[in-house]
Design a protein around this motif. Sequence first.
Motif, PDB file in Angstrom:
ATOM      1  N   LEU A 227       0.821  -1.198   0.000  1.00 50.49           N
ATOM      2  CA  LEU A 227       0.000   0.000   0.000  1.00 50.49           C
ATOM      3  C   LEU A 227       0.863   1.260   0.000  1.00 50.49           C
ATOM      4  N   PRO A 228       0.409   2.319  -0.685  1.00 49.76           N
ATOM      5  CA  PRO A 228       1.214   3.550  -0.763  1.00 49.76           C
ATOM      6  C   PRO A 228       1.338   4.247   0.580  1.00 49.76           C
ATOM      7  N   ILE A 229       2.460   4.931   0.758  1.00 44.79           N
ATOM      8  CA  ILE A 229       2.706   5.719   1.965  1.00 44.79           C
ATOM      9  C   ILE A 229       2.206   7.137   1.732  1.00 44.79           C
ATOM     10  N   ARG A 230       1.435   7.631   2.688  1.00 43.89           N
ATOM     11  CA  ARG A 230       0.886   8.981   2.628  1.00 43.89           C
ATOM     12  C   ARG A 230       1.305   9.748   3.880  1.00 43.89           C
ATOM     13  N   VAL A 231       1.026  11.058   3.898  1.00 42.06           N
ATOM     14  CA  VAL A 231       1.030  11.810   5.146  1.00 42.06           C
ATOM     15  C   VAL A 231      -0.367  11.649   5.732  1.00 42.06           C
ATOM     16  N   CYS A 232      -0.464  10.970   6.861  1.00 39.00           N
ATOM     17  CA  CYS A 232      -1.752  10.642   7.473  1.00 39.00           C
ATOM     18  C   CYS A 232      -1.874  11.289   8.853  1.00 39.00           C
ATOM     19  N   HIS A 233      -3.100  11.386   9.325  1.00 37.00           N
ATOM     20  CA  HIS A 233      -3.359  11.890  10.676  1.00 37.00           C
ATOM     21  C   HIS A 233      -2.952  10.844  11.707  1.00 37.00           C
ATOM     22  N   ASN A 234      -3.306   9.590  11.454  1.00 31.84           N
ATOM     23  CA  ASN A 234      -2.948   8.434  12.284  1.00 31.84           C
ATOM     24  C   ASN A 234      -3.681   8.354  13.625  1.00 31.84           C
ATOM     25  N   ASP A 235      -4.668   9.227  13.840  1.00 32.53           N
ATOM     26  CA  ASP A 235      -5.468   9.145  15.072  1.00 32.53           C
ATOM     27  C   ASP A 235      -6.833   9.788  14.821  1.00 32.53           C
ATOM     28  N   THR A 236      -7.526   9.318  13.783  1.00 31.12           N
ATOM     29  CA  THR A 236      -8.746   9.971  13.308  1.00 31.12           C
ATOM     30  C   THR A 236      -9.997   9.498  14.046  1.00 31.12           C
ATOM     31  N   LYS A 237      -9.924   9.364  15.363  1.00 27.00           N
ATOM     32  CA  LYS A 237     -11.141   9.059  16.102  1.00 27.00           C
ATOM     33  C   LYS A 237     -12.095  10.241  15.970  1.00 27.00           C
ATOM     34  N   LEU A 238     -13.369   9.979  16.144  1.00 26.94           N
ATOM     35  CA  LEU A 238     -14.395  10.980  15.867  1.00 26.94           C
ATOM     36  C   LEU A 238     -14.178  12.272  16.635  1.00 26.94           C
ATOM     37  N   ASN A 239     -13.727  12.201  17.897  1.00 28.02           N
ATOM     38  CA  ASN A 239     -13.584  13.441  18.662  1.00 28.02           C
ATOM     39  C   ASN A 239     -12.337  14.237  18.291  1.00 28.02           C
ATOM     40  N   ASN A 240     -11.608  13.798  17.272  1.00 28.95           N
ATOM     41  CA  ASN A 240     -10.535  14.610  16.703  1.00 28.95           C
ATOM     42  C   ASN A 240     -10.989  15.353  15.449  1.00 28.95           C
ATOM     43  N   ILE A 241     -12.307  15.410  15.257  1.00 29.94           N
ATOM     44  CA  ILE A 241     -12.901  16.183  14.162  1.00 29.94           C
ATOM     45  C   ILE A 241     -13.758  17.291  14.774  1.00 29.94           C
ATOM     46  N   LEU A 242     -13.555  18.526  14.324  1.00 25.86           N
ATOM     47  CA  LEU A 242     -14.387  19.632  14.772  1.00 25.86           C
ATOM     48  C   LEU A 242     -15.550  19.826  13.806  1.00 25.86           C
ATOM     49  N   PHE A 243     -16.725  20.069  14.391  1.00 27.69           N
ATOM     50  CA  PHE A 243     -17.949  20.301  13.624  1.00 27.69           C
ATOM     51  C   PHE A 243     -18.509  21.681  13.956  1.00 27.69           C
ATOM     52  N   SER A 244     -19.217  22.275  13.020  1.00 32.39           N
ATOM     53  CA  SER A 244     -19.930  23.515  13.277  1.00 32.39           C
ATOM     54  C   SER A 244     -21.117  23.236  14.198  1.00 32.39           C
ATOM     55  N   LYS A 245     -21.242  24.034  15.259  1.00 29.58           N
ATOM     56  CA  LYS A 245     -22.375  23.865  16.169  1.00 29.58           C
ATOM     57  C   LYS A 245     -23.700  24.156  15.481  1.00 29.58           C
ATOM     58  N   SER A 246     -23.700  25.055  14.521  1.00 30.58           N
ATOM     59  CA  SER A 246     -24.958  25.484  13.900  1.00 30.58           C
ATOM     60  C   SER A 246     -25.386  24.601  12.733  1.00 30.58           C
ATOM     61  N   THR A 247     -24.411  24.081  11.961  1.00 26.88           N
ATOM     62  CA  THR A 247     -24.775  23.335  10.749  1.00 26.88           C
ATOM     63  C   THR A 247     -24.413  21.856  10.804  1.00 26.88           C
ATOM     64  N   ASN A 248     -23.609  21.451  11.786  1.00 31.91           N
ATOM     65  CA  ASN A 248     -23.077  20.079  11.894  1.00 31.91           C
ATOM     66  C   ASN A 248     -22.125  19.729  10.756  1.00 31.91           C
ATOM     67  N   LYS A 249     -21.698  20.725   9.994  1.00 36.20           N
ATOM     68  CA  LYS A 249     -20.706  20.497   8.946  1.00 36.20           C
ATOM     69  C   LYS A 249     -19.344  20.248   9.589  1.00 36.20           C
ATOM     70  N   ALA A 250     -18.622  19.238   9.106  1.00 40.48           N
ATOM     71  CA  ALA A 250     -17.274  18.988   9.600  1.00 40.48           C
ATOM     72  C   ALA A 250     -16.348  20.092   9.120  1.00 40.48           C
ATOM     73  N   LEU A 251     -15.525  20.612  10.026  1.00 36.86           N
ATOM     74  CA  LEU A 251     -14.678  21.768   9.728  1.00 36.86           C
ATOM     75  C   LEU A 251     -13.225  21.393   9.465  1.00 36.86           C
ATOM     76  N   CYS A 252     -12.648  20.550  10.329  1.00 35.21           N
ATOM     77  CA  CYS A 252     -11.234  20.205  10.213  1.00 35.21           C
ATOM     78  C   CYS A 252     -10.902  19.104  11.210  1.00 35.21           C
ATOM     79  N   LEU A 253      -9.690  18.581  11.116  1.00 37.33           N
ATOM     80  CA  LEU A 253      -9.174  17.619  12.083  1.00 37.33           C
ATOM     81  C   LEU A 253      -8.240  18.331  13.052  1.00 37.33           C
ATOM     82  N   ILE A 254      -8.238  17.886  14.300  1.00 41.52           N
ATOM     83  CA  ILE A 254      -7.377  18.462  15.326  1.00 41.52           C
ATOM     84  C   ILE A 254      -6.484  17.375  15.917  1.00 41.52           C
TER      85      ILE A 254
END
Length: 359
Positions: free
Chosen positions: A201-228
């Motif tokens: 498999l190809p090597i990428r630059v990955c987050h390596n810890d993408t559990k759900l609470n490492n994603i920020l969402f907009s409080k008003s729209t529930n749109k995902a904003l970014c990873l933290i």
Amino acid sequence: MNDHTNHQLNQLLTHFSVADKTYSFSPLTDGFINDTFLVLDGTDPLYILQRINHNVFTNVNGLMNNIHDAFKHLNDTDYQKITLVPSLDGQSYYKNKGAEPSYWRVMTYIKDSTAHNTTKNTDVAFEAGKIIAKFNILLEKAEANNYVDTIPQFHDLQLRENQFIAALAQAPEEKLKIANEAIAFSNKVLELLNKVNLNHLPIRVCHNDTKLNNILFSKSTNKALCLIDLDTLMKGKFLFDFGDAVRTIVNTAPEDEQNHDKITFEKELFKAFISGLAANGPFLSKEEIETLHWGAVLMPFLHGVRALTDYLNGNIYYKVAYENQNYDRSLSLLNFTKKALEQTSFMQKIIMEKVTSKS
């Protein structure tokens, strides 16, 4: 927080390029590794202040160079930009040279954002898939070989197996007896996963810890904003990010849930997540797509066997709120591993239906 701690944290902020005033602080306690504080001007949150755990992340300079470079790429109309606030000498972090050195960083705070530990909402699952795909697409422009491994061999199955074996050899008899079933199941899964070839498999630059609470969402729209929480940002394989997301999105129970009847593999949430992954268009190779489902087995298992190993070693890695929390965490993760193994055919079918190869 007491006045002494507030004073100390305000003193730390004087070393960063922020307005010279007295701030207040609110500790954020979701993470297991770093010490994190929300920085407020009155009631208005402005920054995130973090002490980097240099016992876990021994190459702080390399870690911060990774994040600094990634932030140059993680800027898009569909991706919320986060900025590192420089120290007064222009660095991305500040080293406090006390009796025991500590390393601190400041990042901009994204207002009106929230995170979810778990979800039952298919829109959240879809948005999570979409932002994880966008994250990986944007970082295709990054030069992977310039990124240091902040935790060498972080998702290396052989390393985790060796650590598990070493823990078994020195664990107290009482703990071995308590964990007997978890140990037996772990040995069976190790035997299975050691037969799966992921070396192509190809090597990428990955987050390596993408559990759900490492994603920020907009409080008003529930749109995902970014990873933290980008400390584990380094070279990796996409199925690492895929598997970590699946284990926390399709399971509606917390990581250390003791009632295993509550641990789920929600098929509708999985379908929504895969639809989100596909929403940005093709970005995975044929080989990545064909093996993607193994990520949903590998990642909960790796986390489970690491928690079990730490329990056997006396809780030396993860912060725990009570003595057996690592054991409870391992049982929950291993239980989800079992459920994911039962759904491999279903996962393959949905992935092949929805995700298109770029090659």
